[in-house]
Design a protein around this motif. Structure first.
Motif, PDB file in Angstrom:
ATOM      1  N   GLU A 127      -2.090  11.609   0.706  1.00 44.47           N
ATOM      2  CA  GLU A 127      -2.475  12.544  -0.420  1.00 44.47           C
ATOM      3  C   GLU A 127      -3.236  11.763  -1.195  1.00 44.47           C
ATOM      4  O   GLU A 127      -3.163  10.702  -1.422  1.00 44.47           O
ATOM      5  N   THR A 128      -4.323  12.353  -1.906  1.00 49.12           N
ATOM      6  CA  THR A 128      -5.173  11.789  -2.751  1.00 49.12           C
ATOM      7  C   THR A 128      -4.130  11.021  -4.053  1.00 49.12           C
ATOM      8  O   THR A 128      -3.480  11.607  -4.614  1.00 49.12           O
ATOM      9  N   HIS A 129      -4.705   9.800  -4.129  1.00 49.25           N
ATOM     10  CA  HIS A 129      -3.996   9.116  -5.105  1.00 49.25           C
ATOM     11  C   HIS A 129      -4.477   9.574  -6.482  1.00 49.25           C
ATOM     12  O   HIS A 129      -5.433   9.847  -6.789  1.00 49.25           O
ATOM     13  N   THR A 130      -3.371   9.610  -7.635  1.00 47.40           N
ATOM     14  CA  THR A 130      -3.493   9.929  -8.761  1.00 47.40           C
ATOM     15  C   THR A 130      -3.166   8.957  -9.798  1.00 47.40           C
ATOM     16  O   THR A 130      -3.602   8.940 -10.861  1.00 47.40           O
ATOM     17  N   THR A 131      -2.684   7.906  -9.511  1.00 44.99           N
ATOM     18  CA  THR A 131      -2.312   6.558 -10.406  1.00 44.99           C
ATOM     19  C   THR A 131      -2.521   5.459  -9.678  1.00 44.99           C
ATOM     20  O   THR A 131      -2.689   5.174  -8.312  1.00 44.99           O
ATOM     21  N   LYS A 132      -2.814   4.589 -10.470  1.00 40.26           N
ATOM     22  CA  LYS A 132      -2.921   3.089 -10.041  1.00 40.26           C
ATOM     23  C   LYS A 132      -1.689   2.618  -9.149  1.00 40.26           C
ATOM     24  O   LYS A 132      -1.712   1.874  -8.138  1.00 40.26           O
ATOM     25  N   ASP A 143     -10.482  10.064  -3.929  1.00 35.61           N
ATOM     26  CA  ASP A 143     -11.588  11.103  -3.719  1.00 35.61           C
ATOM     27  C   ASP A 143     -11.244  12.014  -2.569  1.00 35.61           C
ATOM     28  O   ASP A 143     -10.817  11.629  -1.391  1.00 35.61           O
ATOM     29  N   GLU A 144     -11.064  13.305  -2.996  1.00 35.18           N
ATOM     30  CA  GLU A 144     -10.455  14.275  -2.260  1.00 35.18           C
ATOM     31  C   GLU A 144     -11.306  14.533  -0.848  1.00 35.18           C
ATOM     32  O   GLU A 144     -10.500  14.843   0.124  1.00 35.18           O
ATOM     33  N   LYS A 145     -12.410  14.111  -0.760  1.00 30.84           N
ATOM     34  CA  LYS A 145     -13.274  14.511   0.555  1.00 30.84           C
ATOM     35  C   LYS A 145     -12.744  13.488   1.466  1.00 30.84           C
ATOM     36  O   LYS A 145     -12.568  13.634   2.668  1.00 30.84           O
ATOM     37  N   VAL A 146     -12.519  12.114   1.035  1.00 27.57           N
ATOM     38  CA  VAL A 146     -11.900  11.193   1.794  1.00 27.57           C
ATOM     39  C   VAL A 146     -10.436  11.437   2.320  1.00 27.57           C
ATOM     40  O   VAL A 146     -10.211  11.230   3.409  1.00 27.57           O
ATOM     41  N   ALA A 147      -9.550  11.859   1.474  1.00 31.15           N
ATOM     42  CA  ALA A 147      -8.173  11.969   1.885  1.00 31.15           C
ATOM     43  C   ALA A 147      -7.953  13.259   2.441  1.00 31.15           C
ATOM     44  O   ALA A 147      -6.938  13.529   3.184  1.00 31.15           O
ATOM     45  N   LYS A 148      -9.000  14.116   2.861  1.00 35.05           N
ATOM     46  CA  LYS A 148      -8.903  15.524   3.467  1.00 35.05           C
ATOM     47  C   LYS A 148      -8.133  15.109   4.841  1.00 35.05           C
ATOM     48  O   LYS A 148      -7.241  16.192   5.236  1.00 35.05           O
ATOM     49  N   PHE A 149      -8.797  14.246   5.221  1.00 37.33           N
ATOM     50  CA  PHE A 149      -8.206  14.197   6.928  1.00 37.33           C
ATOM     51  C   PHE A 149      -7.156  12.878   7.081  1.00 37.33           C
ATOM     52  O   PHE A 149      -6.997  12.591   8.140  1.00 37.33           O
ATOM     53  N   LEU A 176       0.094  18.431   9.188  1.00 38.14           N
ATOM     54  CA  LEU A 176      -0.362  17.626   8.309  1.00 38.14           C
ATOM     55  C   LEU A 176      -0.830  18.339   6.949  1.00 38.14           C
ATOM     56  O   LEU A 176      -1.800  19.336   6.911  1.00 38.14           O
ATOM     57  N   LYS A 177      -0.274  18.043   5.957  1.00 38.05           N
ATOM     58  CA  LYS A 177      -0.566  18.605   4.614  1.00 38.05           C
ATOM     59  C   LYS A 177      -0.076  20.227   4.591  1.00 38.05           C
ATOM     60  O   LYS A 177      -1.272  20.824   4.100  1.00 38.05           O
ATOM     61  N   GLY A 178       0.919  20.669   5.238  1.00 41.06           N
ATOM     62  CA  GLY A 178       1.312  21.898   5.005  1.00 41.06           C
ATOM     63  C   GLY A 178       0.670  22.847   6.347  1.00 41.06           C
ATOM     64  O   GLY A 178       0.782  23.868   6.070  1.00 41.06           O
ATOM     65  N   ASP A 193      -0.268   4.420  -7.227  1.00 39.29           N
ATOM     66  CA  ASP A 193      -0.423   4.898  -5.792  1.00 39.29           C
ATOM     67  C   ASP A 193      -1.309   3.972  -5.057  1.00 39.29           C
ATOM     68  O   ASP A 193      -0.801   3.500  -3.920  1.00 39.29           O
ATOM     69  N   GLY A 194      -2.163   3.436  -5.732  1.00 41.08           N
ATOM     70  CA  GLY A 194      -3.184   2.504  -5.210  1.00 41.08           C
ATOM     71  C   GLY A 194      -2.481   1.398  -4.799  1.00 41.08           C
ATOM     72  O   GLY A 194      -2.864   0.505  -3.855  1.00 41.08           O
ATOM     73  N   ILE A 195      -1.566   0.663  -5.622  1.00 35.48           N
ATOM     74  CA  ILE A 195      -0.934  -0.537  -5.487  1.00 35.48           C
ATOM     75  C   ILE A 195      -0.216  -0.463  -4.253  1.00 35.48           C
ATOM     76  O   ILE A 195       0.230  -1.285  -3.248  1.00 35.48           O
ATOM     77  N   ASN A 196       0.759   0.552  -4.271  1.00 32.40           N
ATOM     78  CA  ASN A 196       1.569   1.175  -2.964  1.00 32.40           C
ATOM     79  C   ASN A 196       0.921   1.016  -1.639  1.00 32.40           C
ATOM     80  O   ASN A 196       1.315   0.538  -0.650  1.00 32.40           O
ATOM     81  N   TYR A 197      -0.282   1.695  -1.749  1.00 27.63           N
ATOM     82  CA  TYR A 197      -1.196   1.784  -0.396  1.00 27.63           C
ATOM     83  C   TYR A 197      -1.456   0.210   0.002  1.00 27.63           C
ATOM     84  O   TYR A 197      -1.513  -0.125   1.343  1.00 27.63           O
ATOM     85  N   ILE A 198      -2.029  -0.501  -0.865  1.00 26.08           N
ATOM     86  CA  ILE A 198      -2.381  -1.952  -0.610  1.00 26.08           C
ATOM     87  C   ILE A 198      -1.191  -2.662  -0.095  1.00 26.08           C
ATOM     88  O   ILE A 198      -1.212  -3.318   0.848  1.00 26.08           O
ATOM     89  N   GLU A 199       0.046  -2.598  -0.946  1.00 26.78           N
ATOM     90  CA  GLU A 199       1.205  -3.334  -0.562  1.00 26.78           C
ATOM     91  C   GLU A 199       1.369  -2.987   0.921  1.00 26.78           C
ATOM     92  O   GLU A 199       2.032  -3.871   1.666  1.00 26.78           O
ATOM     93  N   ARG A 200       1.457  -1.767   1.218  1.00 25.16           N
ATOM     94  CA  ARG A 200       1.717  -1.183   2.670  1.00 25.16           C
ATOM     95  C   ARG A 200       0.793  -1.791   3.586  1.00 25.16           C
ATOM     96  O   ARG A 200       1.327  -2.225   4.614  1.00 25.16           O
ATOM     97  N   LYS A 201      -0.108  -1.815   3.289  1.00 28.63           N
ATOM     98  CA  LYS A 201      -1.434  -2.367   4.272  1.00 28.63           C
ATOM     99  C   LYS A 201      -1.276  -3.892   4.355  1.00 28.63           C
ATOM    100  O   LYS A 201      -1.360  -4.530   5.534  1.00 28.63           O
ATOM    101  N   ILE A 202      -0.668  -4.637   3.254  1.00 31.66           N
ATOM    102  CA  ILE A 202      -0.909  -6.039   3.248  1.00 31.66           C
ATOM    103  C   ILE A 202       0.468  -6.404   4.182  1.00 31.66           C
ATOM    104  O   ILE A 202       0.758  -7.427   4.811  1.00 31.66           O
TER     105      ILE A 202
END
Length: 198
Positions: free
Chosen positions: A52-57, A42-48, A179-181, A59-68
């Motif tokens: 970056e906005t995730h575009t693939t699963k 969701d671009e609204k969520v990732a804005k701040f 942040l983000k350029g 990306d999501g797996i990497n995000y979760i693994e970093r949090k874990i």
């Protein structure tokens, strides 16, 4: 990693008033991938957010693994992190980290960070969770004297969350992050262990 298409599994949660007693905090799991993808794409969520906005699963797996794995990062030590859940669906994430784990003069403070799916904005969830986390942090991490949060100057909703949760606005840190350029102004908020609202 190979890119895969995104499948957004609906959370099965109606657009009605949310009973805040149904909000729980628990560790994030790889099985939360479909729910996490809803808000990380969701671009609204990732804005701040720093990511970056995730575009693939992937990306999501990497995000979760970093949090874990507690965001293994030499500049920060994660003290506490949980998924924000409604009916056991991960609708966001909240964490406390030490910004200066090797600096003994600053190890009595922690930085709060949180993210919540835009579908749940304006319903009191973030404020409720932040209040709960502050109570737990000052109780379980008894050495803490201060919890701080930095919010983009344009992120008015998050500033309201912190104010409602008892944080005090300390000031604006001009051009504090790139942040983000773009160089961004950040608002510093804090709550102290002996503040009346805590």
């Amino acid at each position: 990693m190979e890119e895969t298409s995104i499948s957004l599994k609906p959370c099965g949660i109606e657009e009605s008033i949310i009973d805040l007693s149904q909000i729980t905090l628990r560790p994030l799991h790889l099985s939360d991938l479909d729910d996490v993808m809803v808000w990380t794409t969701d671009e609204k969520v990732a804005k701040f957010c720093s990511w970056e906005t995730h575009t693939t699963k992937d990306d999501g797996i990497n995000y979760i693994e970093r949090k874990i794995n507690n965001n293994k990062n030499e500049n920060k030590k994660v003290l506490w992190c949980k998924a924000i859940c409604l009916n056991d669906h991960a609708i966001g994430f909240i964490s406390l980290s030490s910004r200066s784990p090797h600096d003994k003069s600053r190890n009595k403070s922690a930085e709060l960070g949180y993210v919540l799916g835009s579908k749940y904005w304006g319903r009191g969830i973030a404020t409720y969770v932040v209040k709960q986390v502050v109570k737990v942090a000052f109780s379980e991490l008894s050495y803490l004297e201060r919890i701080e949060a930095m919010v983009d100057v344009e992120n008015v909703g998050s500033q309201r969350v912190l104010e409602k949760a008892g944080f005090q606005k300390e000031g604006v840190l001009r051009k504090y992050v790139f942040l983000k350029g773009k160089s961004r102004d950040m608002v510093m908020f804090s709550v102290l262990v002996n503040d009346p609202k805590v």
